[in-house]
Design an enzyme around this catalytic site. Structure first.
Site, mmCIF file in Angstrom:
data_model
loop_
_atom_site.group_PDB
_atom_site.id
_atom_site.type_symbol
_atom_site.label_atom_id
_atom_site.label_comp_id
_atom_site.label_asym_id
_atom_site.label_seq_id
_atom_site.Cartn_x
_atom_site.Cartn_y
_atom_site.Cartn_z
ATOM 1 N N HIS A 272 -3.617 5.027 4.426
ATOM 2 C CA HIS A 272 -4.357 3.828 4.055
ATOM 3 C C HIS A 272 -3.679 2.534 4.499
ATOM 4 C CE1 HIS A 272 -6.317 1.025 1.122
ATOM 5 N NE2 HIS A 272 -7.335 1.649 1.618
ATOM 6 N N ASP B 295 0.820 -1.209 0.000
ATOM 7 C CA ASP B 295 0.000 0.000 0.000
ATOM 8 C C ASP B 295 0.857 1.263 0.000
ATOM 9 O OD1 ASP B 295 -2.320 1.816 0.743
ATOM 10 O OD2 ASP B 295 -3.289 -0.152 0.853
ATOM 11 N N SER C 156 -11.435 -1.852 0.388
ATOM 12 C CA SER C 156 -10.059 -1.978 0.861
ATOM 13 C C SER C 156 -10.005 -2.239 2.351
ATOM 14 C CB SER C 156 -9.261 -0.729 0.507
ATOM 15 O OG SER C 156 -9.972 0.409 0.841
#
Ligand SMILES: *[C@@H]1O[C@H](CO)[C@@H](O)[C@H](O)[C@H]1NC(C)=O
Ligand SMILES: *[C@@H]1O[C@H](CO)[C@@H](O)[C@H](O)[C@H]1NC(C)=O
Ligand SMILES: *[C@@H]1O[C@H](CO)[C@@H](O)[C@H](O)[C@H]1NC(C)=O
Ligand SMILES: *[C@@H]1O[C@H](CO)[C@@H](O)[C@H](O)[C@H]1NC(C)=O
Ligand SMILES: [Ca+2]
Ligand SMILES: [Ca+2]
Ligand SMILES: [Ca+2]
Ligand SMILES: [Ca+2]
Length: 809
Positions: A199, A158, A373
């Site tokens: 994230h 990520d 996600s």
């Protein structure tokens, strides 16, 4: 008041247990001793003497422990008390016949595996891990069995990971981490005003936030090791992806990725050359050959009506694709439907539904993690638990476990259907919600599935006009008689090449012999591209564990105007699976299950109800491949009374059919290798016959392709031998031709051409030659297709993290 006494009794009834609970509870909180009404007493004088002393001080002698020790219980001392009964103790000790006495206290003994809920402050808000209404992932089910991810390594591909986050630090693993963007070992996120790069840290906490540290919540696998690869915070190229997917594959067990091509509902894109090789290398070599496990989010393009089958990462057989459900069990607005999704975990939904609690950038904790996600890391954590339960699972074992233990539960969708082995499957959820308790329990005793087999059929002999609707069916024997024979399916691919003036107007379905209808592609309103599909391997998981033998049907449908046009130039059916059926698929006769009409004395089914056929002492709705319905004498051992009777049963197809539609000798639907099916259904003719009679009928090319692709290893020497022969013949023919031309004898050319065509057919070179005969141009195209297999999407490789749409979620 008439009610007087009743409440008093009630009060006692309630207060009793409450007091006991209070006592136990308090004691365990305060760490204080709990005294029982039992004494251990040492009396050397023998049992008679012990009885005498017991009654003298108001005890009952509960017997002798060992030696001269006795178990005394006092009649009046309460069973559990916080204070010791000093007075009784002193009186006992003073008796000259008693050499020793002690009031027994409750010792706090914890069963080794005794589980207590984590105490983290946000744990109570992690509704998706544990929930009294059971609308959860049953994480406690796995934790109670003692599995928390210990010894398993997960890496999040990520935008980095905050390695010093107080709720991650303890589980952080530098060997599972790297910064591909800056080419250094430190994956710390780049901090910006808007916290764009939070994230990866959020995903990491879902997997392995530390438990019982009074910080935030917990990860599903809160004792797993967690790392992060920083790769989305910069230019994403094929090389960046490949480097990330192949980081330390002997150390990292599970890679979790929540990114893919643009979710705009018009893109068709997938891994390019290096990333493809990284996947392949991972499943073959990773984890000491058991295979890296790639967990993939299915995409956030729901609003754009995107299809996750147009995303080559999630559509890949090597990725374990995960979709989302909202708290209430609805399909979230961002969710994409497709046939390659395997299972589902919870994530965000509408504003009134709860979201995901996890670690956040700058040592924070958030309860607003969202989108597909958020689902993939939860799945990665659950898979880590299963891996801890059985470290010997292969990448394919894990997919089998997910298929077998995921549950439709309360998930709502209009397309839940039972497949050929009776499992419910949906394009929005795959096989349903992951169940951590169930997958761990099954993993513990799982025996590895056999090696992956691959059976390939080239279905098209010549291009077909799509027009408004095109349906193609093909009867297959699943490579029967070879070591590529697939008896039980895993993934199925339809590799299609087609042109169409507006790609988004197409719907494509694949129907298995068992009748399972997979939507390979649903119409995508934004996809106005005229590029069609170039050897795109549409994948479905919906026929998992089915027997692939029989008729497969591909349906291509135009959902819009009649003026659309296009051509299907390639349809290759690829069946992946194993050589032995998975044991859960066999239907055992169950008395009272409704399908068996008569059981004999040994409780064996001998006759089935209408609509079912007897097969190996059980009742089936459809005869398995290689069998057809016929009547069989009733094997009556129930009583003496015997009336000549017969039952409908599945009987083997007559020789030489491999599969058949009935027991008549001319009802074969597929034939053994080296023979050819004349008509469908029809009879099996030996292959040599057909080469002479009807060269290049499309079955020949199917068989040819199959032999070529089967199991290269065993066939290679033969193939080389045949090719060498052909080469020698061709050289001779060439020299001959040259001599002929030189001597001016050009008249012989036509017959020579016919000869070389026959030679090529004989070489089992397959579709090239056959297609060449059909439509000359296809030959060239075909060659390009095969070679460009790895490079078809070399063009642009900008990846969108699903986080980009996240701001909208
Ligand atoms: C692991 O699996 C292999 C087969 O894949 C098997 O031969 C081996 O015995 C298994 N080992 C353990 C410890 O279960
Ligand atoms: C949760 O897991 C446990 C342990 O395997 C199992 O006994 C239980 O039935 C599971 N709960 C549900 C709702 O499936
Ligand atoms: C195969 O396709 C033909 C038409 O293309 C159709 O008539 C026939 O019923 C199909 N067979 C099966 C088994 O679906
Ligand atoms: C009939 O039953 C007997 C035993 O009861 C068994 O040995 C035999 O195989 C059966 N025959 C058939 C055709 O099933
Ligand atoms: Ca760095
Ligand atoms: Ca914590
Ligand atoms: Ca997508
Ligand atoms: Ca996949």
């Amino acid at each position: 008041m008439a009610l007087g006494p009743a409440p008093a009794g009630l009060l006692q009834l309630i207060l009793g247990p409450v007091l006991v609970l209070l006592v136990c509870g308090l004691s365990s909180v305060l760490g204080q001793e709990v005294y029982t009404n039992q004494w251990a007493v040492h009396i050397p004088g023998g049992p008679e003497e012990a009885n005498r002393i017991a009654s003298k001080y108001g005890f009952i002698n509960f017997g002798h422990v060992f030696g001269d020790y006795y178990n005394f219980r006092h009649r009046r001392v309460v069973k559990r008390s916080l204070s010791e009964h000093r007075e009784t103790q002193v009186r006992l000790e003073k008796d000259p016949m008693v050499s020793w006495a002690e009031q027994q206290v409750v010792k706090r003994r914890r069963k080794r595996d005794l589980y207590t809920d984590p105490t983290d402050p946000k744990f109570v808000d992690q509704w998706y891990l544990h929930n009294s209404n059971r609308r959860d992932l049953n994480a406690t089910g796995a934790w109670q069995q003692g599995y928390t991810g210990r010894g398993v390594v997960v890496s999040i591909l990520d935008d980095g990971i905050e390695k010093n986050h107080p709720d991650l630090m303890q589980n952080y693993d530098p060997d599972a981490s790297y910064d591909v963007n800056d080419a250094d070992p430190d994956p710390q996120p780049r901090y910006t005003q808007l916290n764009d790069n939070r994230h990866g840290t959020r995903c990491a906490g879902e997997v392995a936030a530390v438990a019982n540290n009074e910080i935030c919540g917990v990860g599903v696998a809160y004792n797993a090791k967690i790392g992060g690869v920083r790769m989305l915070d910069g230019e994403v190229t094929d090389m960046v992806e490949a480097q990330s997917l192949s980081l330390n594959p002997q150390h990292i067990d599970i890679y979790s990725a929540s990114w893919g091509p643009e979710d705009d509902g018009k893109t068709v894109d997938g891994p390019a050359k290096m990333a493809k090789e990284a996947f392949l290398h991972g499943v073959k070599e990773g984890r000491g050959g058991l295979g890296s496990i790639f967990v993939w989010a299915s995409g956030n393009g729901g609003r754009e009506k995107d299809s996750c089958n147009c995303d080559g990462y999630t559509n890949s057989i090597y990725t374990l694709s995960i979709s989302s459900s909202t708290q209430n069990g609805n399909v979230p607005w961002y969710s994409e439907a497709c046939s390659s999704t395997l299972a589902t975990t919870y994530s965000s939904g509408n504003l009134n539904e709860k979201q995901i609690v996890t670690t956040d950038l700058k040592s924070k904790c958030t309860d607003t993690h969202t989108g597909t996600s958020a689902s993939a890391p939860l799945a990665a954590g659950i898979i880590a638990l299963a891996l801890e339960a059985n470290k010997n699972l292969t990448w394919r074992d894990m997919q089998h476990l997910v298929v077998q233990t995921s549950q439709p539960a309360h998930l709502l969708a209009s397309d839940w259907r039972s497949n050929g082995v009776g499992r419910k499957v949906s394009h929005s959820y795959g096989y349903g919600l992951l169940n951590a308790g169930a997958i761990v329990a099954m993993a513990k005793t799982w025996t590895n599935v056999g090696p992956q087999r691959k059976c390939v059929f080239t279905v098209l002999a010549e291009p077909r006009n799509i027009g408004g609707h095109l349906s193609i069916n093909k009867s297959v024997d699943a490579c029967f008689g070879s070591d590529a024979h697939v008896k039980s399916l895993e993934h199925v691919q339809a590799r299609l090449t087609l042109s169409y003036n507006r790609r988004g107007n197409l719907a494509i379905h694949l129907i298995s012999p068992a009748g399972t209808r997979s939507t390979l592609l649903h119409p995508r309103p934004h996809d106005y591209s005229s590029e069609g599909f170039n050897d795109w391997a549409f994948m479905t998981t919906h026929s998992w564990d089915e027997d692939p033998t029989g008729v497969w049907t591909l349906e291509i449908e135009n959902v819009a105007g009649a003026s659309d046009y296009g051509t299907l130039t390639q349809f290759i059916l690829v069946l992946y699976g194993t050589g032995s059926p998975s044991d859960t698929t066999t239907e055992k006769p169950q008395p009272g299950s409704g399908s068996c009409k008569t059981l004999d004395l040994r409780q064996i089914c001998i006759e089935c109800n209408a609509g079912y056929y007897l097969h190996k002492q059980s009742c089936v709705k459809r005869c398995p491949a290689g069998h057809a319905v016929g009547s069989q004498p009733l094997n009556y051992t129930v009583g003496n009374f015997v009336e000549p009777a017969s039952v409908q049963a599945c009987l083997p197809c007559p020789q030489p059919c491999v599969t058949c539609s009935s027991l008549s000798p001319d009802a074969c639907t597929s034939c053994p290798p080296h023979s050819y099916l004349e008509n469908n259904p029809g009879t099996c003719l030996h292959l040599n016959q057909i080469l002479r009679e009807t060269p290049g009928s499309f079955m020949v090319d199917g068989q040819g392709e199959r032999h070529l692709e089967m199991e290269m290893g065993s066939r290679l020497p033969i193939t080389i031998a045949v090719l060498s022969c052909v080469a020698i013949i061709a050289t001779f023919a060439g020299v001959f031709l040259l001599l002929q031309i030189r001597s001016g004898a050009l008249l012989k050319l036509p017959s020579l051409e016919a000869g070389s065509r026959l030679g090529a057919n004989f070489s089992l070179g397959g579709n090239r030659v056959v297609s060449y005969r059909g439509i000359p141009t296809v030959w060239g195209d075909d060659g390009v297709n095969t070679d460009s297999d790895n490079e078809e999407f070399d063009v642009q490789n900008e990846r969108t993290a699903f986080i980009k749409t996240q701001s909208a979620l």
